[in-house]
Design an enzyme around this catalytic site. Sequence first.
Site, PDB file in Angstrom:
ATOM      1  N   LYS A 200     -15.803   4.039   7.357  1.00  0.00           N
ATOM      2  CA  LYS A 200     -14.980   2.930   6.896  1.00  0.00           C
ATOM      3  C   LYS A 200     -13.587   3.120   7.469  1.00  0.00           C
ATOM      4  O   LYS A 200     -12.901   4.095   7.172  1.00  0.00           O
ATOM      5  CB  LYS A 200     -14.935   2.939   5.375  1.00  0.00           C
ATOM      6  CG  LYS A 200     -14.034   1.881   4.799  1.00  0.00           C
ATOM      7  CD  LYS A 200     -14.195   1.805   3.307  1.00  0.00           C
ATOM      8  CE  LYS A 200     -13.260   0.772   2.720  1.00  0.00           C
ATOM      9  NZ  LYS A 200     -13.437   0.679   1.275  1.00  0.00           N
ATOM     10  N   LYS A 253     -17.973  -0.115   8.842  1.00  0.00           N
ATOM     11  CA  LYS A 253     -17.168  -1.219   8.318  1.00  0.00           C
ATOM     12  C   LYS A 253     -15.774  -1.163   8.901  1.00  0.00           C
ATOM     13  O   LYS A 253     -15.197  -0.087   8.910  1.00  0.00           O
ATOM     14  CB  LYS A 253     -17.123  -1.070   6.794  1.00  0.00           C
ATOM     15  CG  LYS A 253     -16.264  -2.073   6.092  1.00  0.00           C
ATOM     16  CD  LYS A 253     -16.244  -1.794   4.629  1.00  0.00           C
ATOM     17  CE  LYS A 253     -15.112  -2.601   4.038  1.00  0.00           C
ATOM     18  NZ  LYS A 253     -14.711  -2.119   2.758  1.00  0.00           N
TER      19      LYS A 253
HETATM   20  C1  PBG Z   1     -13.152  -0.885  -1.605  1.00  0.00           C
HETATM   21  C2  PBG Z   1     -13.664  -1.961  -0.739  1.00  0.00           C
HETATM   22  C3  PBG Z   1     -12.915  -2.774   0.102  1.00  0.00           C
HETATM   23  C4  PBG Z   1     -13.825  -3.621   0.721  1.00  0.00           C
HETATM   24  C5  PBG Z   1     -15.083  -3.323   0.235  1.00  0.00           C
HETATM   25  N1  PBG Z   1     -14.964  -2.286  -0.666  1.00  0.00           N
HETATM   26  C6  PBG Z   1     -11.456  -2.853   0.296  1.00  0.00           C
HETATM   27  C7  PBG Z   1     -10.720  -1.781   0.961  1.00  0.00           C
HETATM   28  O1  PBG Z   1     -11.239  -0.750   1.323  1.00  0.00           O
HETATM   29  O2  PBG Z   1      -9.515  -1.934   1.114  1.00  0.00           O
HETATM   30  C8  PBG Z   1     -13.463  -4.651   1.733  1.00  0.00           C
HETATM   31  C9  PBG Z   1     -14.481  -5.695   1.979  1.00  0.00           C
HETATM   32  C10 PBG Z   1     -13.982  -6.864   2.735  1.00  0.00           C
HETATM   33  O3  PBG Z   1     -12.864  -6.883   3.287  1.00  0.00           O
HETATM   34  O4  PBG Z   1     -14.744  -7.832   2.809  1.00  0.00           O
HETATM   35  N2  PBG Z   1     -13.684  -0.935  -2.884  1.00  0.00           N
END
Ligand code: PBG
Length: 328
Positions: A200, A253
């Site tokens: 991520k 991601k």
């Molecule tokens: C954290 C989480 C995020 C997203 C999914 N889970 C936000 C982040 O990490 O800042 C982002 C998903 C998206 O942008 O569609 N719980």
Amino acid sequence: MGSPTTRLRRLRRNPTLRRMVRETYLRADDLIMPLFVRGGSRVRKEIPSMPGQYQFSCDTLVEEAKSVEAAGVPAIILFGIPDEKDAVGSQAYASDAVVCRAVEAVKKACPALCVVTDVCLCEYTDHGHCGIIKPNRDGNPDVDNDSTVEVLVKEALAHARAGADVVAPSDMMDGRVGAIRKALDATGLPDVAIMAYSAKFASGFYGPFRDAAESPPQFGDRSSYQMDHPNVREAMREIELDLEEGADIVMVKPAIAYLDVIRQASERFDAPVAAYNVSGEYAMIKAAAARGWLDEKRIVLEVLTAIRRAGAKLILTYWAKDAARWLT
Ligand code: PBG
């Protein structure tokens, strides 16, 4: 025989042949629909930066889950927005937490729908970070890994006890997958799977999500725990560690700007790779389509197929319901 170009064009000109030689398929079964749930009743509040996406209350969420299932999408991933946030994210693991009530209600109404829950603290903390804040060695506030993992374990167990089929830790703390796996097994929940947000990246593409989950960080950013975007080898190490700790599905991601990471992960590991087509990727295309600058359906099917072509087995996307309908 013709020139080499003509030889290839023969297969493209004939629509039946073109269909027959297709290499990549996008199917409704590949898709996971993200949904946001909050307290109250009869709530269906559109998220301004994500047109067509809503915050639901439990009752309207169940209706939406039924319509997602009817469209042919096999799974949803739930994000909770609690009524009250605090420094340690207590509402993340309360047994009456909004996500737990939502999981119970959806599983009752749609037993065959696969319910995934996002396991993280950012939606639940008043400071908007994904964990517990403690001073670091320089005396500055920072997310503390180990105390955060303890809370994430409680959160994952609460979701699993409520009936989640899959828990998806998205916090990027070290060691959380192993700790969650151990706790699930020890609690008699060995069938609950883990989809780890393994690679991520700290990304500008999450902007609209933070509106949706009402979770922008109140100070600093997430670069101390999310990955630096130029790094792909490091992504492979993250994925490898999560698999060693017991992840069943690993995730990359965001998706569109990280297709090379998806490709490498899918070639290197045998576990299913999921990709999250995130909120900013959704917002960009929605905004351009609203102005008539892009053909939404065409672009979305092209993008989702590209994510599959890069090697993702599963795609989390806000277009899951629409795409499933377009595909039938
Ligand atoms: C954290 C989480 C995020 C997203 C999914 N889970 C936000 C982040 O990490 O800042 C982002 C998903 C998206 O942008 O569609 N719980």
